[in-house]
Each structure stands twice: as C-alpha cells, then as structure tokens.
Design a protein around this motif. Sequence first.
Motif, PDB file in Angstrom:
ATOM      1  N   ASP A 280       5.603 -46.160 -16.671  1.00  0.00           N
ATOM      2  CA  ASP A 280       6.851 -46.879 -16.862  1.00  0.00           C
ATOM      3  C   ASP A 280       6.824 -47.638 -18.276  1.00  0.00           C
ATOM      4  N   ALA A 281       5.710 -48.048 -18.707  1.00  0.00           N
ATOM      5  CA  ALA A 281       5.666 -49.003 -20.096  1.00  0.00           C
ATOM      6  C   ALA A 281       6.004 -47.644 -21.046  1.00  0.00           C
ATOM      7  N   LEU A 282       5.355 -46.455 -20.829  1.00  0.00           N
ATOM      8  CA  LEU A 282       5.669 -45.542 -21.965  1.00  0.00           C
ATOM      9  C   LEU A 282       7.174 -45.250 -21.769  1.00  0.00           C
ATOM     10  N   ARG A 283       7.862 -45.034 -20.803  1.00  0.00           N
ATOM     11  CA  ARG A 283       9.341 -44.757 -20.850  1.00  0.00           C
ATOM     12  C   ARG A 283      10.162 -45.860 -21.387  1.00  0.00           C
TER      13      ARG A 283
ATOM     14  N   LEU B   3      21.742 -36.150 -28.180  1.00  0.00           N
ATOM     15  CA  LEU B   3      21.033 -35.931 -26.796  1.00  0.00           C
ATOM     16  C   LEU B   3      20.269 -36.856 -26.129  1.00  0.00           C
ATOM     17  N   ARG B   4      20.683 -38.270 -26.836  1.00  0.00           N
ATOM     18  CA  ARG B   4      19.799 -39.405 -26.421  1.00  0.00           C
ATOM     19  C   ARG B   4      20.040 -39.569 -24.888  1.00  0.00           C
ATOM     20  N   ALA B   5      21.283 -39.465 -24.557  1.00  0.00           N
ATOM     21  CA  ALA B   5      21.714 -39.776 -23.282  1.00  0.00           C
ATOM     22  C   ALA B   5      21.031 -38.835 -21.961  1.00  0.00           C
ATOM     23  N   ASP B   6      20.781 -37.669 -22.506  1.00  0.00           N
ATOM     24  CA  ASP B   6      20.443 -36.533 -21.630  1.00  0.00           C
ATOM     25  C   ASP B   6      18.811 -37.138 -21.639  1.00  0.00           C
ATOM     26  N   VAL B   7      18.238 -37.080 -22.717  1.00  0.00           N
ATOM     27  CA  VAL B   7      16.932 -37.423 -22.582  1.00  0.00           C
ATOM     28  C   VAL B   7      16.489 -38.702 -21.845  1.00  0.00           C
ATOM     29  N   MET B   8      17.264 -39.432 -22.067  1.00  0.00           N
ATOM     30  CA  MET B   8      16.860 -40.884 -21.099  1.00  0.00           C
ATOM     31  C   MET B   8      16.960 -40.744 -19.607  1.00  0.00           C
ATOM     32  N   THR B   9      17.986 -39.854 -19.125  1.00  0.00           N
ATOM     33  CA  THR B   9      18.452 -39.774 -17.911  1.00  0.00           C
ATOM     34  C   THR B   9      17.062 -38.556 -17.399  1.00  0.00           C
ATOM     35  N   MET B  10      16.643 -37.648 -18.015  1.00  0.00           N
ATOM     36  CA  MET B  10      15.313 -36.705 -17.932  1.00  0.00           C
ATOM     37  C   MET B  10      14.293 -37.548 -17.630  1.00  0.00           C
ATOM     38  N   LEU B  11      13.981 -38.721 -18.458  1.00  0.00           N
ATOM     39  CA  LEU B  11      12.676 -39.405 -18.381  1.00  0.00           C
ATOM     40  C   LEU B  11      12.946 -40.419 -17.177  1.00  0.00           C
ATOM     41  N   GLU B  12      14.198 -40.974 -16.689  1.00  0.00           N
ATOM     42  CA  GLU B  12      14.345 -41.549 -15.526  1.00  0.00           C
ATOM     43  C   GLU B  12      13.907 -40.773 -14.369  1.00  0.00           C
ATOM     44  N   ASP B  13      14.628 -39.414 -14.360  1.00  0.00           N
ATOM     45  CA  ASP B  13      14.456 -38.542 -13.341  1.00  0.00           C
ATOM     46  C   ASP B  13      12.968 -38.327 -13.080  1.00  0.00           C
TER      47      ASP B  13
ATOM     48  N   ASP C 239      10.522 -40.193 -13.843  1.00  0.00           N
ATOM     49  CA  ASP C 239       9.853 -41.234 -13.496  1.00  0.00           C
ATOM     50  C   ASP C 239       9.898 -41.520 -12.016  1.00  0.00           C
ATOM     51  N   GLY C 240      11.128 -41.079 -11.613  1.00  0.00           N
ATOM     52  CA  GLY C 240      11.513 -41.237 -10.104  1.00  0.00           C
ATOM     53  C   GLY C 240      10.564 -40.139  -9.261  1.00  0.00           C
ATOM     54  N   ILE C 241       9.798 -38.986  -9.616  1.00  0.00           N
ATOM     55  CA  ILE C 241       9.023 -38.218  -9.075  1.00  0.00           C
ATOM     56  C   ILE C 241       7.865 -38.913  -9.135  1.00  0.00           C
ATOM     57  N   VAL C 242       7.287 -39.613 -10.093  1.00  0.00           N
ATOM     58  CA  VAL C 242       6.040 -40.568  -9.998  1.00  0.00           C
ATOM     59  C   VAL C 242       6.111 -41.493  -9.035  1.00  0.00           C
ATOM     60  N   ASN C 243       7.231 -42.234  -8.973  1.00  0.00           N
ATOM     61  CA  ASN C 243       7.255 -43.304  -8.171  1.00  0.00           C
ATOM     62  C   ASN C 243       7.499 -42.834  -6.565  1.00  0.00           C
ATOM     63  N   MET C 244       7.983 -41.465  -6.395  1.00  0.00           N
ATOM     64  CA  MET C 244       7.745 -40.982  -4.982  1.00  0.00           C
ATOM     65  C   MET C 244       6.463 -40.671  -4.601  1.00  0.00           C
ATOM     66  N   PHE C 245       5.511 -40.114  -5.635  1.00  0.00           N
ATOM     67  CA  PHE C 245       4.115 -39.894  -5.309  1.00  0.00           C
ATOM     68  C   PHE C 245       3.349 -41.258  -4.819  1.00  0.00           C
ATOM     69  N   GLN C 246       3.434 -42.375  -5.706  1.00  0.00           N
ATOM     70  CA  GLN C 246       3.101 -43.518  -5.101  1.00  0.00           C
ATOM     71  C   GLN C 246       3.836 -44.261  -3.979  1.00  0.00           C
TER      72      GLN C 246
ATOM     73  N   ILE D   5       9.756 -34.492  -2.814  1.00  0.00           N
ATOM     74  CA  ILE D   5       9.264 -34.632  -4.238  1.00  0.00           C
ATOM     75  C   ILE D   5       9.856 -33.248  -4.920  1.00  0.00           C
ATOM     76  N   ALA D   6       9.832 -32.293  -4.098  1.00  0.00           N
ATOM     77  CA  ALA D   6      10.033 -30.797  -4.682  1.00  0.00           C
ATOM     78  C   ALA D   6      11.410 -30.850  -4.923  1.00  0.00           C
ATOM     79  N   ASN D   7      12.263 -31.463  -4.043  1.00  0.00           N
ATOM     80  CA  ASN D   7      13.672 -31.230  -4.519  1.00  0.00           C
ATOM     81  C   ASN D   7      14.057 -32.302  -5.754  1.00  0.00           C
ATOM     82  N   GLU D   8      13.198 -33.355  -5.831  1.00  0.00           N
ATOM     83  CA  GLU D   8      13.631 -34.076  -6.985  1.00  0.00           C
ATOM     84  C   GLU D   8      13.231 -33.384  -8.331  1.00  0.00           C
ATOM     85  N   ALA D   9      12.179 -32.431  -8.154  1.00  0.00           N
ATOM     86  CA  ALA D   9      11.813 -31.632  -9.334  1.00  0.00           C
ATOM     87  C   ALA D   9      12.701 -30.555  -9.533  1.00  0.00           C
TER      88      ALA D   9
END
Lengths: 220, 503
Positions: free
Chosen positions: A65-68, A84-94, A96-103, A200-204
Amino acid sequence: MYLRKITHLFGGTRALEDQIEEFFDKVTEAGLVFEKAVAIYLAEGVNGTYDDFLDQEREIESREDALRRSIKSDLFARTLIPDLRADVMTMLEDTDGIVNMFQANLFRLSIQQPEIPAEFHAGFRDLAETVIKCVESAVLAARAFFRDMRAVRDHATRTIFLESEADKLSTRLQRAVFSSDLPLERKMHIRYFIERIDDIANEAEDLVDSLQIYTIKRRD
Amino acid sequence: MDLATLLLLSSGLFLGWSLGANDAANVFGAAVGTRMIRFFTAAFVCSVFIIAGAVVSGAGAADTLGRLGTVDRQAGAFTCALAAGFTVYYMTKWGLPVSTSQAIVGAIVGWNLFSGSPTDTATFVTIVSTWVLCPVLAGVIAVPLFVATRRFLHWANLHLLRADALTRYALLFAGAFGAYSLGANNIANVMGVFVEVSPFAALSLHGGYTLTSAQQLFLLGAIAIAVGVVTYSKRVMFTVGSGIVPMSPVAAWAVVIAHSIVLFVFASEGLERLLATHGLPTIPLVPVSSSQAIVGAVIGLGLMRGGRDIDWRLVRNIGFGWFTTPIIAGLVCFTALFFVQNVFDQPVYREKRFSMSIEVLNRLGESTIVTEELAALKDREFAGAAAFLDAFRERADASAAAERRALALSEVGDFRIDEAHIYRIEEGRLSPHQIEAIEELAGARFRYRWVFAEALAAHTDEWAYLPDSPFNKRYNKQLRRQLEYMFRHFDRQNDRRRTGSGP
C-alpha cells in the motif's frame, strides 16, 4: 544546474522503476505466503504458524500500500507518463486489489475456521496453486507492460488459460462438496471459500484484460 | 531606438507577435498539450531558439523576399507588413487557413503593382513551388523518421518510465530545433520587407563580431515573436495538443522534427554552401508555412496508416489558401498603399526614372542584341519601371534576364559625391577602405548607379562583387545592401522628392 536536473530526472526515474518492481515483488510474495498459509490451514488448522503467515501477509499488504501511494504521488508530482498515467494508476489499484483478496481470505479462514474434510484438501491445494500461478502470470504481464510490451500478450494468454483452469478446479471441487454427505450449511460454508479463492484468479484475469487494452493504446 | 523607428517597425512587430502566438504551437503544442513539457520550459526554450535562428540564419529567406520586390520606402515596408498582418488576423478569425509567408508575398506583389516595379517571375515561381513542396516534403520526411524511431524503440525495449524521460528530452530537442528553424525561416516574413530600409547601422560587438543592420532587425522581430510565444501561445498549444489528430509522443516527435527539417532546409545558407561544395543542386531559401509543414507531416503519417483518418477537407482548404491568401494580402496592400500615399501623404516607394544613354546601350550590347529600334530609345526618360519596360518590349524581343539587366543599367539618379554627404555616412555601415574610395571620388557626379558602383570598385576590391556563387552569396548580399545605402545617401533626386521641389 541544468545538467544536474537531467541527471536527477534519470536518477529519479530509476528510483521509481525500483519502487514499481518492488510493488510487483510484493504481490508475488503475498501469493506465496497465501499458498503456504492455506496448506498449513488444511494440515493443522489455525495455529501459531498460520498466525505468523497472516502477520506476514498483513505486513506485505501494508508495504505494498505504501509503495502504491508513493508511486502514485511520484507519477503525479513529476507529471510522468501523462498519456498513460491514468491506466498505470488503475493497474496498480487492480493489482493492490489482488493482495487485499489474499489477506482477506486468510482473515476469513482465521475467523470462520471452516471444517474442510480431508477428501477435499487436495482439491483446495490444487485450486490455491493454480490461482497463485495465475496471479504470478498476471504480475509478469504487468511487469512486461513497463519493460517489454511485446511480452504482455504472452503472459496475458497464460493468465487467461490458468484462470479457466482455476474455474474448472473450482467447479469440480464444488460438485464434489455438494455430492458428499455433509450437512447443507457446511457444504455452503466450504463453497463460499472455494468461490472466494477462485475470485482471486478472476481478478487476475480482469487485470490482464485491462493490460491488453492499455498495450493497444500504448502502441505508436 | 526612437519612437519614429518603433512606429515604423510596429506593423512588422505585430506580425511577429501573431506569428509567435500561433506558430509556437506547431513546435511545442503536442508536448505542452499532452503535459510532457511544462509551458514555462517550452516558452523559454522556444523564445531563445527562435531568436538564435532569426539572428544567425534568418538572412537567406529574407534575401529571396528581397528579390521578389525591394520595398524601398519605410512607409511602404510598414504598409506591406500591416497588410500581411491584417490578412492573417482576419483570415484566422474567419476560420480560413492562412500562412504569414503567403500573406507577405502577396503584400510584396501588391507593392510591386502599386509602385510599377516588375515582379521577378522566376523568384515568384520558386516561392510558390516551395509552398506546395513544403507540406509534401514534410510528409515524405515524417514517414521514414517515424518508422525508424519506432523500430529503434522496439529494439531498445526501454522501461516505460525511461522511455517517457527520453521522450521528454526528444520533444524538447525537437521543439528547440523547430523553434530555431521557425526563427531562421519565418523571420523573413516579419522583418524581410524592412531590410532595405533598415534604420539600423552595423554594430560592432566585443570579440570582433559585427551585428549587421539586418541582424538587428531580425533580433527585434524575433523578440516580438518571443513575446507572442510567452503572452499568447499557451491557449493555442493546449488546443493543438488535444485538438488535432490524437498522436503518440513518438508520432508527435517525428512530425515536429520533419517540420523543422523542412523549415531549416528552406532557410539554411550553410546547407546551401555545403550542397554547392559537393556539386549538388542547391535548395531555394524561401519562407514557408510552419503550420502547413506540420499538417503535411501529419498527413504523411495518416497515409502510412492507410489514409482513413485524413481530413481531406483540410488538405483542400490549404490548397485553396495558396491562391486566396496572397491575392487578398495583395489587394489589401495595394489599397492600403493608396491611402498611405494619398491620405497620409507618405511616399511608399521611391520614384524611379529610367533612361538609356549611349553608354547604357553600349554596355547592354555586350550581352543583348541592340537593334536600331532599341537604339531609338536613346536618352528618352521614363518614369517608373513599367513605362520603361513597355517601351523596351515593343522594340526588343529579349529574355526576362535581359530585361532585368536593361532595367538595372538604365535606372538614373543624381549621385553627387560631396564632402557634406561623405561626412554624414552612418558609422558602421562601411569599412575604412570603402570610405577611402568614396573620399577619392569627392566632387564627382554620376547619373547611373552602375557607373557609380564601378567607379567605387575601381578604387578598392571591397566595392567589387565576387563571382556569383553560393559561397560568395553572403558577401555579395552585404555589398548590395551597402551600395543601396550609398545610392540612397548620395542621390539628390531623392532629396528633391523628399523636399517636394522639382528637378
């Protein structure tokens, strides 16, 4: 002065590149910890070792989260990759969503402690393993978006294949659970966890779908 | 600089300001519009390089405009620049495609028509053909440049952020090159008509470098362009950056570089000399349209992708502008000159008189067949080039070059070399040897410019032209300006016309 600014710009870029790499490292790490925690849960239930993995997952999520946030603020503050900034931001959020799902799944296991009969353990392990491979493949696609755009497609294809494999495993496992003699409430409880892990796989897969669109946009 | 000089140059400065406000977007629009480069950085780099290009390399294209028509009165030059400025302003306001280069050419032709001066057809054809060539060439250059850059980037496989940083510097470099080329090529539009009537004398700087009268004009014009960039180009840049065809940074880079190469090629005296050194044909130095070069490059990339996204209406409008802009500017200039001359009572051109003496006929006979009919024109005086040429053409079937030569040989004046006028020669205009040659002619009187010039050349080589070649072009051009200054300075006919007394 100007020369220093140039050096600073490339230096700053390198530091940000390292942060992005570390961000993806954390996703992979989170997957590996998740896989081990699931294995421990299936073998021993919630115990000290499981809690250690849960703490480790929490730390990974917090660092990620801190890195994001840092990457996001750097991209905006230095107006980097404006197109491409908006796309990269969305990619990072998505991602991050995967890591949140693991936790979140590890927390759910720890709180709800579903009783999973031993006959389904192999199916759970296979599902978790395939999901992790799927996430790792999506992470490779995301890394490739930054480093080698041509490789995005290859990794995306693999991710989509693995997501489909995870779906098959999930369906097979759910059929087995519902065909068993377990009471309905336990069947539904186990099904809930099968679906959450498969999610989690669907999110990936969603992540690589977006990545493929960003790649087309990035093409000159 | 006094108020009168500033007022005289104000129309050119206005033209410069509008050029800066509009054309800076051609070189930095994509970079600033997509926020790859901050406006402040773009405006600073753009201003510095426009000034450098104008002062260092601006002379070539200005010289071509001078050959099209030598506007020889300050009020005339003011009116030409004003007519071009108004044409550009109103055509832009009405949404019509317009180019400063085409407007100023139209205005000069308008001045030629008003003053009865012949328009050099060869120069006119050269200029018009470069208008067509400019966007075509930009398109032809943009395509391989884009393909090569894309291949390089694929091969280099850079990290997205590193590619982004590299793109920023590439766009900054392209913008700087574009600004330099814009200054070098388009300063002729802004200040070209003032070169012959420049109020400035050459300025010696530290280190033995001399800032010629034309360079000082160009510096002033370039500062006006820079003011246009800083004060008004931001809005245009954001419109261009997001308004034109959506382009990737690499495509934008290729477009700006192709535009800059075209403008540079049509402005560089250095390149002209280099081509001549290797025995290659030289490229005419002509002010061309920056916007049309950009559109040409964008269309080139559009065609490469199959041509589906091309706005052919825009292409048609540009072609339409090649005809309408100079015609409108010419008409506006002609009308404005009429008002300036008759309402404000300002001379807008030097009244030229032509007469063929026996010495003129003899000199003409060296290169042209002088018939008996032509010889009958001996000592008849004509007011204006048009009247002289009509009479000449009736009696001789000569080439355009021979006509130009006859015209140059026959122009008369009343050049009296007296102490008072020698004393009043502006400092920095001439070299010490050149002044010595004039002093030796003290007391002499000449009727023809060429006789005066030859008398000066007989005293020192510094008054003699070098053989006509791209290598000697700059030297000869400087000498021509010095001789023009001498003719204006010593011509009593001019004095009489200025004071209103008859001959």
